[in-house]
Design a protein around this motif. Structure first.
Motif, PDB file in Angstrom:
ATOM      1  N   TYR A  89     -14.642  21.083 -53.851  1.00 36.06           N
ATOM      2  CA  TYR A  89     -13.595  20.885 -54.601  1.00 36.06           C
ATOM      3  C   TYR A  89     -12.292  19.893 -54.105  1.00 36.06           C
ATOM      4  O   TYR A  89     -11.373  19.284 -54.862  1.00 36.06           O
ATOM      5  CB  TYR A  89     -12.951  22.231 -54.668  1.00 36.06           C
ATOM      6  CG  TYR A  89     -12.446  22.791 -53.299  1.00 36.06           C
ATOM      7  CD1 TYR A  89     -11.123  22.472 -52.776  1.00 36.06           C
ATOM      8  CD2 TYR A  89     -13.426  23.710 -52.532  1.00 36.06           C
ATOM      9  CE1 TYR A  89     -10.692  23.014 -51.469  1.00 36.06           C
ATOM     10  CE2 TYR A  89     -12.968  23.929 -51.247  1.00 36.06           C
ATOM     11  CZ  TYR A  89     -11.705  23.831 -50.947  1.00 36.06           C
ATOM     12  OH  TYR A  89     -11.298  24.010 -49.537  1.00 36.06           O
TER      13      TYR A  89
ATOM     14  N   GLN B  85     -12.302  16.760 -56.005  1.00 39.76           N
ATOM     15  CA  GLN B  85     -11.646  16.728 -57.501  1.00 39.76           C
ATOM     16  C   GLN B  85     -10.421  16.190 -57.426  1.00 39.76           C
ATOM     17  O   GLN B  85      -9.684  16.575 -56.703  1.00 39.76           O
ATOM     18  CB  GLN B  85     -11.845  18.345 -57.937  1.00 39.76           C
ATOM     19  CG  GLN B  85     -13.269  18.618 -58.184  1.00 39.76           C
ATOM     20  CD  GLN B  85     -13.032  19.920 -59.037  1.00 39.76           C
ATOM     21  OE1 GLN B  85     -12.318  20.987 -58.656  1.00 39.76           O
ATOM     22  NE2 GLN B  85     -13.822  19.933 -60.377  1.00 39.76           N
TER      23      GLN B  85
ATOM     24  N   TYR C 110     -13.595  26.653 -58.397  1.00 41.22           N
ATOM     25  CA  TYR C 110     -14.544  25.775 -58.184  1.00 41.22           C
ATOM     26  C   TYR C 110     -15.832  26.415 -57.540  1.00 41.22           C
ATOM     27  O   TYR C 110     -16.744  25.918 -57.773  1.00 41.22           O
ATOM     28  CB  TYR C 110     -13.915  24.750 -57.496  1.00 41.22           C
ATOM     29  CG  TYR C 110     -15.052  23.415 -57.319  1.00 41.22           C
ATOM     30  CD1 TYR C 110     -15.022  22.721 -58.462  1.00 41.22           C
ATOM     31  CD2 TYR C 110     -15.930  23.393 -56.361  1.00 41.22           C
ATOM     32  CE1 TYR C 110     -16.190  21.702 -58.564  1.00 41.22           C
ATOM     33  CE2 TYR C 110     -16.792  22.131 -56.153  1.00 41.22           C
ATOM     34  CZ  TYR C 110     -17.140  21.432 -57.712  1.00 41.22           C
ATOM     35  OH  TYR C 110     -17.677  20.309 -57.339  1.00 41.22           O
TER      36      TYR C 110
ATOM     37  N   TYR D 238     -14.751  29.717 -63.235  1.00 38.96           N
ATOM     38  CA  TYR D 238     -14.052  28.589 -62.957  1.00 38.96           C
ATOM     39  C   TYR D 238     -12.682  28.438 -63.986  1.00 38.96           C
ATOM     40  O   TYR D 238     -11.503  28.010 -63.644  1.00 38.96           O
ATOM     41  CB  TYR D 238     -14.932  27.060 -62.833  1.00 38.96           C
ATOM     42  CG  TYR D 238     -13.981  26.046 -62.562  1.00 38.96           C
ATOM     43  CD1 TYR D 238     -12.960  26.184 -61.714  1.00 38.96           C
ATOM     44  CD2 TYR D 238     -14.301  24.724 -63.216  1.00 38.96           C
ATOM     45  CE1 TYR D 238     -12.395  24.896 -61.173  1.00 38.96           C
ATOM     46  CE2 TYR D 238     -13.722  23.743 -62.761  1.00 38.96           C
ATOM     47  CZ  TYR D 238     -12.646  23.743 -61.836  1.00 38.96           C
ATOM     48  OH  TYR D 238     -11.950  22.442 -61.388  1.00 38.96           O
TER      49      TYR D 238
END
Length: 116
Positions: free
Chosen positions: A3, A6, A53, A61
């Motif tokens: 994550y 991201q 995530y 999610y």
């Protein structure tokens, strides 16, 4: 992929950092009022993105992204109230409010993409 890689999480973390820095300008008497609420809601955005995530399904999610979006809308409301009660120079709120709007656009776009 973590994550942490991201874009959406990275932007949310930066928003929380900016909120912490900004609320340092508030009067000490607001420490347990809007200062605390703004900090908690901004941290909640990034935290829910990270937690979602790590879940097993896309549906979970999406659920956590919706929670993050709710926290972001809380943050927007709290910043508007803080601006209106003159906790800092009104012009200083504009960049942060713009950042909140950009984050909202990113979250909504991500949700729309995941729902397809």
């Amino acid at each position: 992929m973590s994550y942490r890689n991201q874009f959406i999480w990275q932007r949310a973390v930066q928003l929380a950092i900016n909120c912490y820095k900004f609320t340092r300008l508030f009067h000490q008497s607001e420490l347990y009022g809007l200062t605390s609420q703004i900090r908690r809601s901004s941290v909640s955005v990034a935290s829910n993105i990270a937690e979602g995530y790590g879940r097993r399904s896309k549906q979970e999610y999406v659920q956590f992204l919706h929670i993050a979006l709710g926290s972001l809308r809380e943050l927007d409301t709290q910043l508007i109230i803080a601006k209106e009660v003159d906790l800092a120079d009104k012009n200083l709120f504009i960049p942060l409010l713009n950042e909140v709007e950009e984050m909202q656009s990113i979250l909504v776009a991500s949700l729309n993409k995941l729902k397809v």
